[in-house]
Scaffold this active site. Structure first.
Site, PDB file in Angstrom:
ATOM      1  N   HIS A 205       0.864  -1.255   0.313  1.00  0.00           N
ATOM      2  CA  HIS A 205      -0.066   0.167  -0.174  1.00  0.00           C
ATOM      3  C   HIS A 205       0.923   1.326   0.076  1.00  0.00           C
ATOM      4  O   HIS A 205       0.396   2.440   0.443  1.00  0.00           O
ATOM      5  CB  HIS A 205      -0.992   0.217   1.314  1.00  0.00           C
ATOM      6  CG  HIS A 205      -1.871  -1.008   1.148  1.00  0.00           C
ATOM      7  ND1 HIS A 205      -3.049  -0.757   0.732  1.00  0.00           N
ATOM      8  CD2 HIS A 205      -1.950  -2.202   1.725  1.00  0.00           C
ATOM      9  CE1 HIS A 205      -3.912  -1.897   0.914  1.00  0.00           C
ATOM     10  NE2 HIS A 205      -3.241  -2.883   1.438  1.00  0.00           N
TER      11      HIS A 205
ATOM     12  N   LYS B 214      -8.140  13.951   4.666  1.00  0.00           N
ATOM     13  CA  LYS B 214      -7.175  12.862   4.477  1.00  0.00           C
ATOM     14  C   LYS B 214      -6.077  13.102   5.657  1.00  0.00           C
ATOM     15  O   LYS B 214      -6.086  14.128   6.171  1.00  0.00           O
ATOM     16  CB  LYS B 214      -6.588  12.770   3.234  1.00  0.00           C
ATOM     17  CG  LYS B 214      -5.856  14.081   2.904  1.00  0.00           C
ATOM     18  CD  LYS B 214      -5.159  13.988   1.411  1.00  0.00           C
ATOM     19  CE  LYS B 214      -6.336  14.261   0.037  1.00  0.00           C
ATOM     20  NZ  LYS B 214      -6.309  12.998  -0.550  1.00  0.00           N
ATOM     21  N   ARG B 215      -5.361  11.901   5.837  1.00  0.00           N
ATOM     22  CA  ARG B 215      -4.455  12.064   6.910  1.00  0.00           C
ATOM     23  C   ARG B 215      -3.500  13.358   6.327  1.00  0.00           C
ATOM     24  O   ARG B 215      -3.171  13.135   5.212  1.00  0.00           O
ATOM     25  CB  ARG B 215      -3.405  10.862   6.683  1.00  0.00           C
ATOM     26  CG  ARG B 215      -4.155   9.643   7.837  1.00  0.00           C
ATOM     27  CD  ARG B 215      -4.502  10.313   9.201  1.00  0.00           C
ATOM     28  NE  ARG B 215      -3.164  10.110  10.122  1.00  0.00           N
ATOM     29  CZ  ARG B 215      -2.867   9.118  11.020  1.00  0.00           C
ATOM     30  NH1 ARG B 215      -3.800   8.090  11.244  1.00  0.00           N
ATOM     31  NH2 ARG B 215      -1.741   9.145  11.575  1.00  0.00           N
TER      32      ARG B 215
ATOM     33  N   LYS C 104       1.175  14.448   0.838  1.00  0.00           N
ATOM     34  CA  LYS C 104      -0.142  14.732   0.445  1.00  0.00           C
ATOM     35  C   LYS C 104      -0.273  16.075   0.269  1.00  0.00           C
ATOM     36  O   LYS C 104      -0.987  16.721  -0.555  1.00  0.00           O
ATOM     37  CB  LYS C 104      -1.258  14.304   1.543  1.00  0.00           C
ATOM     38  CG  LYS C 104      -1.359  12.757   1.682  1.00  0.00           C
ATOM     39  CD  LYS C 104      -2.095  12.215   2.720  1.00  0.00           C
ATOM     40  CE  LYS C 104      -2.153  10.839   3.052  1.00  0.00           C
ATOM     41  NZ  LYS C 104      -3.043  10.040   2.076  1.00  0.00           N
TER      42      LYS C 104
ATOM     43  N   THR D 198      -8.393   6.628  -1.795  1.00  0.00           N
ATOM     44  CA  THR D 198      -9.954   6.256  -1.790  1.00  0.00           C
ATOM     45  C   THR D 198     -10.901   7.152  -1.737  1.00  0.00           C
ATOM     46  O   THR D 198     -11.951   7.207  -2.058  1.00  0.00           O
ATOM     47  CB  THR D 198     -10.139   4.999  -1.169  1.00  0.00           C
ATOM     48  OG1 THR D 198      -9.624   5.441   0.280  1.00  0.00           O
ATOM     49  CG2 THR D 198      -9.257   3.843  -1.468  1.00  0.00           C
TER      50      THR D 198
ATOM     51  N   LYS E  70     -14.489   8.311  -3.384  1.00  0.00           N
ATOM     52  CA  LYS E  70     -15.719   8.575  -2.743  1.00  0.00           C
ATOM     53  C   LYS E  70     -16.395   9.986  -3.234  1.00  0.00           C
ATOM     54  O   LYS E  70     -17.377  10.151  -3.506  1.00  0.00           O
ATOM     55  CB  LYS E  70     -15.608   8.395  -1.230  1.00  0.00           C
ATOM     56  CG  LYS E  70     -15.175   7.115  -0.673  1.00  0.00           C
ATOM     57  CD  LYS E  70     -14.559   7.200   0.483  1.00  0.00           C
ATOM     58  CE  LYS E  70     -13.872   5.922   0.939  1.00  0.00           C
ATOM     59  NZ  LYS E  70     -12.964   5.946   2.145  1.00  0.00           N
TER      60      LYS E  70
HETATM   61  C1  26V Z   1       3.026   4.725   6.831  1.00  0.00           C
HETATM   62  C2  26V Z   1       4.103   5.516   7.080  1.00  0.00           C
HETATM   63  C3  26V Z   1       4.846   5.134   8.124  1.00  0.00           C
HETATM   64  C4  26V Z   1       6.161   5.888   8.295  1.00  0.00           C
HETATM   65  C5  26V Z   1       6.224   7.155   8.208  1.00  0.00           C
HETATM   66  C6  26V Z   1       5.305   7.660   6.762  1.00  0.00           C
HETATM   67  C7  26V Z   1       4.203   6.841   6.301  1.00  0.00           C
HETATM   68  C8  26V Z   1       3.365   7.000   5.249  1.00  0.00           C
HETATM   69  C9  26V Z   1       2.412   6.299   5.077  1.00  0.00           C
HETATM   70  C10 26V Z   1       2.255   5.172   5.655  1.00  0.00           C
HETATM   71  C11 26V Z   1       0.910   4.070   5.309  1.00  0.00           C
HETATM   72  C12 26V Z   1       1.156   3.005   4.399  1.00  0.00           C
HETATM   73  C13 26V Z   1       0.087   2.252   4.278  1.00  0.00           C
HETATM   74  C14 26V Z   1      -1.010   2.905   3.980  1.00  0.00           C
HETATM   75  O1  26V Z   1      -2.266   3.303   4.692  1.00  0.00           O
HETATM   76  N1  26V Z   1      -1.369   3.156   2.508  1.00  0.00           N
HETATM   77  C15 26V Z   1      -2.465   3.824   1.820  1.00  0.00           C
HETATM   78  O2  26V Z   1      -3.203   2.674   1.797  1.00  0.00           O
HETATM   79  C16 26V Z   1      -4.469   3.240   0.786  1.00  0.00           C
HETATM   80  C17 26V Z   1      -5.337   1.876   0.608  1.00  0.00           C
HETATM   81  O3  26V Z   1      -4.461   1.199  -0.544  1.00  0.00           O
HETATM   82  C18 26V Z   1      -4.335   4.055  -0.256  1.00  0.00           C
HETATM   83  O4  26V Z   1      -5.485   4.312  -0.939  1.00  0.00           O
HETATM   84  C19 26V Z   1      -3.312   5.260   0.071  1.00  0.00           C
HETATM   85  O5  26V Z   1      -2.934   5.886  -1.009  1.00  0.00           O
HETATM   86  C20 26V Z   1      -2.021   4.756   0.799  1.00  0.00           C
HETATM   87  O6  26V Z   1      -1.325   5.716   1.265  1.00  0.00           O
END
Ligand code: 26V
Length: 812
Positions: free
Chosen positions: A365, A548-549, A554, A656, A660
């Site tokens: 992801h 969004k986060r 982003k 996502t 929506k």
């Molecule tokens: C984790 C971390 C941890 C370390 C610091 C930076 C960082 C940035 C992002 C994440 C999250 C990674 C996993 C995640 O939530 N990905 C999201 O998954 C969604 C569903 O597939 C997708 O729509 C998003 O684009 C994606 O960011």
């Protein structure tokens, strides 16, 4: 079991009278209270139980049908689920909304006030957790035999509030007053080991025995996951950690050492205490690795238990089981299954490996290098000594395979190793996940391509056929029907029936209404009414949303530079013909992610300055909606005109929220990133506001040396926006934001600024022509049917899982 004989279950009533009877029964027999003394909470619980019974009945039929057919099962392993509020969903999926509203009168309550008591379980961070919820919804809707496994955190994602414009976090004790939607199943509890050491097994070179140093119990409870307009009700099974009976030290307690008496139990229970608010940098935390193994160990044993209900031996295991790993969080399942097969069930290594490899599939992801999980070898060794040994063996055999294909390429071996070498002795979970699975997929076309061509390139060279794309999707039930009843009714009227909710491509039928004056008029009226409900600003203003986060990639900071520039323009020309805008931000920043929190503070400071400025305030308003969650998303999305999807190209895996918003008739302004590309391809170039560098250009800029100051020096408006921050126009807030933009600007915000501003002018030109805007809006909805999670599941089923639906007969 012979299904024709039925399952011996009396059917629950479907009339208003019968429903009311059942509601009263729930109140008396299950809440143990009376009509006269029922609190709002009693009324809520009684209603929830009554609705739940309707689904439980279908669940029983589903279980019988699944048992009878002994199908191939999908097990979805995910550390996160953002299921959203359950009451409204379950009323819809059980068709009891009207009955409930009527029956509640006997308790003197309205459905609306009862719904306010329904707390959403926030067991996830953002996109990944909500995707898990949309996918289990779609699996049930498509009659796919599936179980979602996860962790029942006591505390979900923190509750966000603003204090002096800054994010403050409070714990989310979501089940403090109980949770009527879950069924505890203590009989299915599992025992999980940690720490300890391994011992050789005489006469076997590969087999070992692990003697754990700590034992924890995992107790499951499940929530029902109904399909829409089908009999199927699947479950998500969530594990909660408990100390064993022996973990309470009675003698210490008797001696007055109360804290010491329970310390072992507390230690155990801490494993499922709190969801990690990830996206932060504080990785390498032991408790998090414990959570991951806890989830995996409990779930695998449960999967094996379920397999044994209808099957013997191991020959059919991989045929009857596919386990989907939602990101790397549950990847220890790979060595854990090897351990169970080799050490506990005595299979030889090769047989165990062939079963393991063909059982698992992995969804990645992210593309951000810092988001790819790795664990320090010493931590692994201490916590999971046997798993580390198994990983070394897996790695050894794997590297031999690489060496055979690319002889003498030691660089390649180093790059591909599951264990990082040198100063960075860490277990690379993504490598383990690729090596130990049959299929690997990204979550949008671009993301899957970049995975193959960058981060996982070596693996794609070795096993090209392993790599797939499955573009994400969202639940039309939750994000259209439940969130936006007005629009859903209008669509149903336009299309003639509501079959589109299970077949979202049918939205294409709206295309012929995109020029129909009366339909357009009603479309506009729906959007306006949704804006009135949201009450975030003038319903006639352009509602511009970025939800969004918070993360630098982003680029909420890019939106903010646009806001500041609008502020300057309006001040310079108060009499100008400005398009009134309400800019709405919502989202959480990881508590330890200071740069993201600074952006939140700056948004609020800019918002306050604008609100206090009598010249600008009539034209521009900035709103920060606190505590963004699924429930709030369901209110904001239907009211949005413009959807901000402005990440640096190549960074957002899919998104996502973009789907929506498009489905609800918001028009996207976005970069060529993630699923934006596919949205644009479907809705049409002329119906999408595109700006910015593409992923290839962004990489080029970064390689050739990027100097954000050049953009600042060259662009007077950009300079003015940043100078305003540093000069203290917004109360001195945001200097770190400005410094980082000018200093290094990791996500090329300044490089995309001018193109973004130009594009926003395009947006305003379209907005000034309401006919054109409405047509854009209708066409966005009409051509977004592809983004149904039902289609996503059909793709997984066909490309990865090789599973077929098992319809549940109505008459058993
Ligand atoms: C984790 C971390 C941890 C370390 C610091 C930076 C960082 C940035 C992002 C994440 C999250 C990674 C996993 C995640 O939530 N990905 C999201 O998954 C969604 C569903 O597939 C997708 O729509 C998003 O684009 C994606 O960011």
């Amino acid at each position: 079991m012979d299904l024709r004989q039925g399952i011996g279950l009396r059917r629950l009533g479907t009339t208003a009278d019968e429903f009311q009877q059942d509601l009263l029964s729930s109140l008396y027999y299950r809440r143990g209270t009376t009509v006269e003394s029922a609190s709002p909470r009693d009324a809520y619980e009684a209603l929830a139980l009554t609705v739940r019974d309707r689904l439980a009945e279908r669940r029983a039929r589903t279980a019988a049908a699944h048992f009878a057919s002994n199908p191939r099962w999908v097990y979805y392993l995910s550390a996160e689920y953002l299921l959203g509020a359950q009451l409204e969903q379950n009323l819809l999926y059980s068709g009891t909304g009207e009955l409930a509203s009527q029956s509640l009168k006997v308790l003197g309550r309205t459905l609306e006030e009862i719904e306010d008591l329904d707390v959403e379980p926030g067991l996830g961070n953002g996109g990944l957790g909500r995707l898990a919820a949309c996918l289990v919804d779609a699996m049930a809707t498509r009659d796919i035999p599936a179980v979602g496994y996860g962790i029942r955190y006591d505390f979900g994602i923190f509750r966000q509030s603003l204090e002096g414009g800054a994010q403050a976090e409070r714990p989310d004790d979501w089940a403090f007053q109980g949770n009527p939607w879950e069924f505890p199943a203590p009989d299915d509890r599992q025992t999980v080991g940690f720490y300890g050491h391994t011992e050789p097994v005489p006469g076997s070179p590969t087999r070992k025995s692990w003697v754990p140093g700590e034992i924890v119990l995992g107790e499951p409870s499940h929530m029902l996951v109904p399909g829409y307009r089908t009999e199927t009700v699947n479950i998500v099974r969530l594990w909660r950690a408990r100390g064993s009976e022996a973990s309470f030290d009675l003698s210490r307690f008797s001696a007055g050492q109360y804290a010491e008496a329970v310390q072992e139990a507390v230690r155990a229970e801490n494993i499922s205490k709190v969801l990690y608010p990830d996206d932060s940098t504080e990785l390498g935390r032991e408790l998090r690795l414990k959570q991951q193994y806890f989830l995996v160990s409990c779930s695998l044993r449960d999967i094996i238990r379920r397999f044994r209900l209808r099957n013997e031996g191991w020959d059919d295991f991989a045929e009857k089981t596919v386990i989907q790993l939602n990101d790397t969080h549950p990847t220890i399942a790979i060595p854990e299954l090897m351990r169970l097969l080799v050490d506990e069930y005595g299979l030889d290594w090769d047989k165990a490996w062939s079963i393991t490899r063909s059982t698992f599939a992995y969804t990645c992801h992210t593309l951000l290098p810092e988001a790819l999980e790795t664990w320090p070898v010493p931590l692994f060794e201490r916590l999971l000594p046997r798993h580390l040994e198994i990983i070394y063996l897996i790695n050894m055999f794997f590297l031999r395979e690489v060496e055979a294909r690319f002889p003498g390429d030691s660089d390649r071996l180093r790059r591909m190793s599951i264990i990082g070498e040198g100063s960075e002795r860490r277990v690379r979970m993504a490598h383990l996940a690729v090596v130990g699975t049959e299929a690997v997929n990204g979550v949008a076309e671009l993301h899957s391509k970049l995975l193959r061509e960058t981060v996982l390139q070596d693996f794609a060279d070795l096993w090209p056929a392993k790599f797939q794309n499955v573009t994400n999707g969202v639940s039309p039930r939750r994000f259209m029907k439940l969130a936006n009843p007005r629009l859903s009714d209008l669509i149903t009227e336009g299309l003639g029936d509501d079959g589109w909710l299970n077949d979202l491509d049918r939205l294409a039928g709206l295309e012929r209404l995109a020029g129909d004056a009366s339909f357009m008029e009603r479309w506009r009226a729906v959007k306006r009414a949704n804006k009135v409900d949201l009450a975030a600003g003038d319903p006639d203003s352009l509602t511009d949303v970025m939800i969004k986060r918070f993360h630098e990639y982003k680029r909420q900071q890019l939106k903010l530079l646009h806001v500041i520039t609008m502020y300057h323009r309006i001040r310079a020309n108060p009499a100008g013909d400005w398009v009134p805008r309400t800019v709405l931000f919502a989202g959480k920043a990881a508590p330890a992610y200071h740069a993201a929190k600074n952006i939140i503070r700056l948004i609020n400071a800019v918002g306050a300055t604008i609100a206090a400025d009598p010249v600008v305030a009539p034209h521009l308003r900035v709103v920060f909606a606190e505590n963004y969650n699924v429930t709030l998303a369901e209110r904001i999305i239907p009211a949005a005109d413009l959807s901000e999807q402005i990440s640096l190209a190549g960074k957002e895996a899919s998104g996502t929220g973009n789907m929506k918003l498009a489905l609800n008739g918001a028009i996207t302004i976005g970069t060529l990133d993630g699923a934006n590309i596919e949205i644009r391809a479907r809705v049409g170039e002329e119906n999408f506001f595109l700006f910015g560098l593409d992923a290839f250009q962004a990489a080029e800029v970064q390689i050739s040396g990027y100097h954000p100051r050049e953009h600042y020096d060259r662009d007077a408006e950009l300079k003015a926006a940043i100078d305003a921050i540093t000069a203290g126009t917004f109360g001195g807030v945001g200097r770190e934001v400005a410094d980082s933009l000018l200093g290094w600007d990791e996500y090329l915000t300044l490089a995309d600024y001018r193109s973004y501003l130009d594009c926003q002018e395009e947006v305003e030109r379209a907005w000034r022509d309401p006919e054109r805007w409405t047509r854009l809006s209708i066409l966005n909805t009409a051509h977004s049917g592809f983004f149904s999670a039902d289609r996503t599941i059909a793709d997984y089923a066909a490309r990865i899982w090789r599973v077929a639906p098992v319809p549940v007969p109505k008459d058993i």
